[in-house]
Design a protein around this motif. Structure first.
Motif, PDB file in Angstrom:
ATOM      1  N   SER A  72      -6.757   4.849   1.754  1.00 38.73           N
ATOM      2  CA  SER A  72      -5.331   4.818   1.428  1.00 38.73           C
ATOM      3  C   SER A  72      -4.571   3.845   2.334  1.00 38.73           C
ATOM      4  O   SER A  72      -3.666   3.138   1.879  1.00 38.73           O
ATOM      5  N   GLU A  73      -4.960   3.765   3.596  1.00 45.20           N
ATOM      6  CA  GLU A  73      -4.337   2.814   4.527  1.00 45.20           C
ATOM      7  C   GLU A  73      -4.696   1.381   4.151  1.00 45.20           C
ATOM      8  O   GLU A  73      -3.855   0.484   4.204  1.00 45.20           O
ATOM      9  N   GLN A  74      -5.938   1.165   3.750  1.00 48.27           N
ATOM     10  CA  GLN A  74      -6.365  -0.165   3.330  1.00 48.27           C
ATOM     11  C   GLN A  74      -5.597  -0.621   2.091  1.00 48.27           C
ATOM     12  O   GLN A  74      -5.140  -1.766   2.022  1.00 48.27           O
ATOM     13  N   VAL A  75      -5.412   0.286   1.146  1.00 49.61           N
ATOM     14  CA  VAL A  75      -4.656  -0.037  -0.075  1.00 49.61           C
ATOM     15  C   VAL A  75      -3.205  -0.335   0.286  1.00 49.61           C
ATOM     16  O   VAL A  75      -2.603  -1.280  -0.247  1.00 49.61           O
ATOM     17  N   ARG A  76      -2.634   0.429   1.210  1.00 50.86           N
ATOM     18  CA  ARG A  76      -1.250   0.200   1.622  1.00 50.86           C
ATOM     19  C   ARG A  76      -1.086  -1.185   2.242  1.00 50.86           C
ATOM     20  O   ARG A  76      -0.135  -1.914   1.945  1.00 50.86           O
ATOM     21  N   ILE A  77      -2.024  -1.581   3.080  1.00 51.29           N
ATOM     22  CA  ILE A  77      -1.979  -2.908   3.702  1.00 51.29           C
ATOM     23  C   ILE A  77      -2.058  -3.996   2.640  1.00 51.29           C
ATOM     24  O   ILE A  77      -1.301  -4.977   2.670  1.00 51.29           O
TER      25      ILE A  77
END
Length: 104
Positions: free
Chosen positions: A24-29
């Motif tokens: 989810s953090e990777q997608v947000r970035i």
């Protein structure tokens, strides 16, 4: 081969330590980078319109060839931005499909 390409894109845009971050953090970035590319596209389109208006209305004292070179540079920049945006969208789809959650 496609997986290796997407992994390279992810390493470039998120960093090599991306395995330590949740998906989810990777997608947000990646979504933030995608929005940044939309901003860059807007700036380029405005620049093309600005210089084009100057050129068409004879308000500029620059030589015609300089205006055409500027237009070509902006168009090439737009093509580059669209290509990078497409790569980011492909990486987001890869992560959301669950394939990105498996360790390399």
């Amino acid at each position: 081969m496609e997986k290796a390409r997407i992994e390279t894109i992810l390493d470039y845009h998120i960093g090599r330590e991306r395995d330590q971050k949740p998906v989810s953090e990777q997608v947000r970035i990646l979504m933030m980078k995608k929005r940044r590319f939309l901003f860059i596209t807007l700036i380029n389109v405005l620049a093309i319109v600005f210089f084009g208006y100057w050129f068409v209305s004879d308000m500029t004292q620059l030589a015609d060839w300089i205006i055409w070179v500027l237009a070509a540079v902006f168009v090439l920049n737009l093509l580059s931005v669209f290509y990078q945006k497409k790569q980011i969208e492909m990486a987001i789809n890869y992560l959301q499909s669950g394939a990105g959650s498996v360790n390399r």
